[in-house]
Design a protein around this motif. Structure first.
Motif, PDB file in Angstrom:
ATOM      1  N   ALA A   1      31.704  54.871 116.852  1.00  0.00           N
ATOM      2  CA  ALA A   1      32.760  54.886 115.847  1.00  0.00           C
ATOM      3  C   ALA A   1      34.075  54.462 116.480  1.00  0.00           C
TER       4      ALA A   1
ATOM      5  N   LEU B   1      30.642  52.907 112.497  1.00  0.00           N
ATOM      6  CA  LEU B   1      31.618  53.534 111.606  1.00  0.00           C
ATOM      7  C   LEU B   1      33.017  53.166 112.055  1.00  0.00           C
TER       8      LEU B   1
ATOM      9  N   TRP C   1      28.018  60.986 119.079  1.00  0.00           N
ATOM     10  CA  TRP C   1      28.588  59.664 118.867  1.00  0.00           C
ATOM     11  C   TRP C   1      29.403  59.241 120.082  1.00  0.00           C
TER      12      TRP C   1
END
Length: 291
Positions: A4, A80, A26
């Protein structure tokens, strides 16, 4: 590991969301204008075991935006993109009759132009993401399969109108596909109730967020392979609000951390593209993250 990019991630909601994603494994690319607070935030985020690239800079700078996307590519891709960084245009906020043109230009540059340019930079990586092609490993229950984006009113059968007070703005073709078929990466953009409500002194900031909402709505139509969410997080106790209204006692406002579960719900359910409010996401029953 999924990757992300989160702008404005040295404090507030950006840091809270980054921490939650790091806790889920992440890898992150984070930015903020102030190098010191960003470095401190990055050290905290790395404590969860994630790879974290911290790049201080201004999202209004094209070279900085390119660096953010390049860093994501070096981590393996981009799943993302979170457009969280914002500018008020005046601190404290002032009425439109007193709003400096330079302040309005700054708000539009940071809140509208920069997110769009960052999205454009990131599109090749987002289109190549396979994150939403299969259910995330941490989803314990069957995800919500959206049939229409959230509309923010009491008439779910009607087409979504991103500008309910304009007769000329309709967006009826948002993605309604199965959330795990042909879906790639996601763009999460932080909006505001000032984008749809007329609050004194919030005109410049609200206008920039309204423009960002419309860009998001069009992006959702033009990029049906992506999830595009623009979210009103509601009232929060943040430095941005304190700068906007310094005379207001914000001690009773919710902390940014309280909004994070609503944002994670969008990810967990691969929710349909659309405009959401954190309050409605939090209040929705299990398995119904959109309506």
């Amino acid at each position: 590991m999924p990757v992300a990019v989160i702008t404005g991630a040295s404090k507030g909601l950006g840091l809270a969301l980054a921490g939650a994603l790091a806790g889920r494994g992440w890898d992150l690319v984070v930015d903020a204008r102030a190098a010191g607070p960003l470095a401190k935030a990055a050290r905290e985020l790395r404590g969860a075991g994630s790879r974290v690239v911290a790049l201080p800079g201004d999202v209004a700078d094209g070279g900085h935006r390119t660096a953010l996307v390049s860093a994501a590519g070096e981590l393996g891709g981009l799943d993302l993109l979170v457009n969280n960084a914002s500018a008020l245009g005046a601190e404290p906020l002032v009425r439109l009759a007193e709003l400096p043109a330079a302040g309005l230009r700054r708000a539009l540059e940071v809140n509208v132009v920069a997110p769009l340019e960052l999205i454009k930079e990131a599109l090749p990586l987002l289109r190549n993401s396979s994150y939403f092609s299969y259910p995330p490993s941490y989803v314990a229950e069957a995800p919500y399969i959206g049939e229409a984006p959230f509309r923010g009113d009491e008439h779910p059968a009607e087409a979504y109108d991103p500008h309910p007070y304009s007769e000329n703005s309709q967006n009826t073709d948002l993605s309604v596909s199965h959330p795990y078929v042909g879906v790639h990466g996601a763009v999460l953009t932080l909006s505001s109730d000032a984008a749809v409500e007329a609050y004194p002194t919030w005109g410049g900031y609200g206008a920039s967020k309204a423009a960002l909402d419309q860009l998001s709505a069009v992006l959702a139509v033009e990029e049906p392979g992506l999830r595009v969410w623009w979210v009103d997080p509601g009232d929060m106790r943040t430095d941005l609000y304190a700068a906007a209204v310094p005379d207001d006692d914000g001690s009773g406002r919710p902390l940014p951390q309280t909004v994070v579960p609503a944002l994670l719900r969008l990810l967990d359910g691969a929710a349909a593209s659309g405009r959401y409010t954190a309050a409605d996401l939090t209040a929705a029953p299990d398995g119904a993250s959109s309506r």
